[in-house]
Design a protein around this motif. Sequence first.
Motif, short mmCIF file in Angstrom:
data_model
loop_
_atom_site.label_atom_id
_atom_site.label_comp_id
_atom_site.label_asym_id
_atom_site.label_seq_id
_atom_site.Cartn_x
_atom_site.Cartn_y
_atom_site.Cartn_z
N GLY A 63 0.85 -1.14 -0.01
CA GLY A 63 -0.24 0.31 0.02
C GLY A 63 0.93 1.12 0.33
N THR A 64 0.43 2.44 0.49
CA THR A 64 0.54 3.57 0.60
C THR A 64 0.61 3.95 2.31
OG1 THR A 64 -0.07 4.47 -1.45
CG2 THR A 64 0.59 5.95 -0.02
N ARG A 65 2.06 4.57 2.41
CA ARG A 65 1.90 5.30 3.63
C ARG A 65 2.27 6.64 3.55
NH1 ARG A 65 2.61 5.26 9.85
NH2 ARG A 65 4.14 6.92 9.55
N VAL A 66 2.24 7.59 4.04
CA VAL A 66 2.10 9.06 3.70
C VAL A 66 2.77 9.15 5.43
CG1 VAL A 66 0.75 10.94 4.34
CG2 VAL A 66 -0.16 9.17 3.37
N HIS A 67 3.54 10.63 5.21
CA HIS A 67 4.18 11.22 6.25
C HIS A 67 3.13 11.41 7.36
CE1 HIS A 67 6.98 13.71 9.10
NE2 HIS A 67 8.58 13.30 8.11
N ARG A 68 3.71 11.02 8.89
CA ARG A 68 2.43 11.81 9.55
C ARG A 68 2.41 13.65 9.58
NH1 ARG A 68 1.08 9.35 13.76
NH2 ARG A 68 2.74 7.52 13.98
N ALA A 72 -0.62 15.75 8.30
CA ALA A 72 -1.22 16.08 9.38
C ALA A 72 -1.64 17.13 8.71
CB ALA A 72 -0.68 16.41 10.89
N ARG A 73 -0.92 18.28 7.46
CA ARG A 73 -1.43 19.38 7.01
C ARG A 73 -2.14 19.16 5.96
NH1 ARG A 73 5.08 20.36 7.03
NH2 ARG A 73 4.86 20.76 9.77
N PHE A 74 -2.65 18.15 5.55
CA PHE A 74 -3.45 17.44 4.03
C PHE A 74 -4.47 17.91 4.16
CE2 PHE A 74 0.20 19.69 2.20
CZ PHE A 74 -0.21 21.21 1.72
N LEU A 75 -4.10 16.32 5.22
CA LEU A 75 -5.45 15.35 5.11
C LEU A 75 -6.39 14.99 6.34
CD1 LEU A 75 -3.92 11.90 4.01
CD2 LEU A 75 -4.39 13.55 2.74
N ASN A 76 -6.70 15.81 7.05
CA ASN A 76 -7.08 16.12 8.63
C ASN A 76 -9.01 16.74 7.85
OD1 ASN A 76 -7.19 18.74 6.98
ND2 ASN A 76 -6.73 19.58 9.25
N GLY A 86 -6.79 2.30 11.77
CA GLY A 86 -6.15 3.06 12.51
C GLY A 86 -7.23 4.31 12.89
N GLY A 87 -7.47 4.64 11.50
CA GLY A 87 -7.86 6.24 11.69
C GLY A 87 -7.30 6.63 11.40
N ASN A 88 -6.19 7.05 11.92
CA ASN A 88 -4.74 7.84 10.95
C ASN A 88 -4.62 8.28 10.50
OD1 ASN A 88 -3.24 5.77 10.10
ND2 ASN A 88 -2.36 5.12 11.74
N ARG A 89 -5.29 8.45 9.32
CA ARG A 89 -4.94 8.45 7.99
C ARG A 89 -2.91 8.23 7.77
NH1 ARG A 89 -7.44 12.27 10.97
NH2 ARG A 89 -9.77 13.09 10.38
N LEU A 90 -2.40 7.14 7.86
CA LEU A 90 -1.16 7.21 7.26
C LEU A 90 -1.25 5.77 6.77
CD1 LEU A 90 0.58 7.65 10.53
CD2 LEU A 90 0.37 9.07 9.36
N VAL A 100 -6.47 7.10 -3.00
CA VAL A 100 -6.34 8.27 -2.19
C VAL A 100 -5.51 9.10 -2.17
CG1 VAL A 100 -7.76 9.46 0.31
CG2 VAL A 100 -8.94 7.35 -1.53
N PRO A 101 -4.50 8.92 -1.45
CA PRO A 101 -3.51 9.88 -1.27
C PRO A 101 -2.61 9.83 -2.66
CG PRO A 101 -2.88 7.50 -0.16
CD PRO A 101 -4.08 7.75 -0.27
N LEU A 102 -2.95 8.76 -3.55
CA LEU A 102 -2.04 9.22 -5.48
C LEU A 102 -2.76 10.21 -6.05
CD1 LEU A 102 -0.88 5.42 -6.23
CD2 LEU A 102 -0.20 7.27 -5.03
N PHE A 103 -3.80 10.21 -5.86
CA PHE A 103 -4.87 11.04 -6.51
C PHE A 103 -5.10 12.70 -5.74
CE2 PHE A 103 -8.51 13.54 -6.53
CZ PHE A 103 -8.92 13.96 -8.65
N ILE A 104 -5.07 12.65 -4.26
CA ILE A 104 -4.77 13.61 -3.53
C ILE A 104 -3.39 14.79 -4.07
CG2 ILE A 104 -4.21 14.87 -1.36
CD1 ILE A 104 -6.77 13.76 -0.56
#
Length: 170
Positions: A63-68, A72-76, A86-90, A100-104
Amino acid sequence: MQKPQQTTQPAILAPKGPYDYAQCPPSSPWGRVQETTILMWAYSPDGTRVPVLWQVHTAGHGGTRVHRQLAARFLNRLPKECHAYGGNRLWYEEDCESNVPLFIFYNGLDPSCWLVTEGQQFPRERLMESIRRWMPDTVDAVRAIAARFDAVLVKNGHTLRSPLPAQHSV
């Protein structure tokens, strides 16, 4: 093990930095990470490039991992349906959620990323087709977040490789 990055085009660095250095964790929701590919970069407080978006592979999935800090700055405002871990958006599972993050972050992806390699570009809207099919209630929120990210890139002087249609811009 990270694949070496070879690019001929300069990387766009994630806006709203700086970002603290962080490695992709060695463990994922799908097991031990065997390989990572850096998909997007940013600046650290000391001005060096740091990874902020990774594609991860395990023995059987990925999958894809997003930096914390990027999250916090874009996916809140990202709906919970878009990130199951876990609902952590990571973490975003490769079959559907990774779209989702690849589109964003599409316009910030490193030029070596398989999605945006020059001459072989995967259409951004194809990512949205999957989001629309599997998470239809999230489409407006995902587009709004992507428009916000794109607007910051434009404000910072970057040309978008795949602008959103005018009705979705901010």
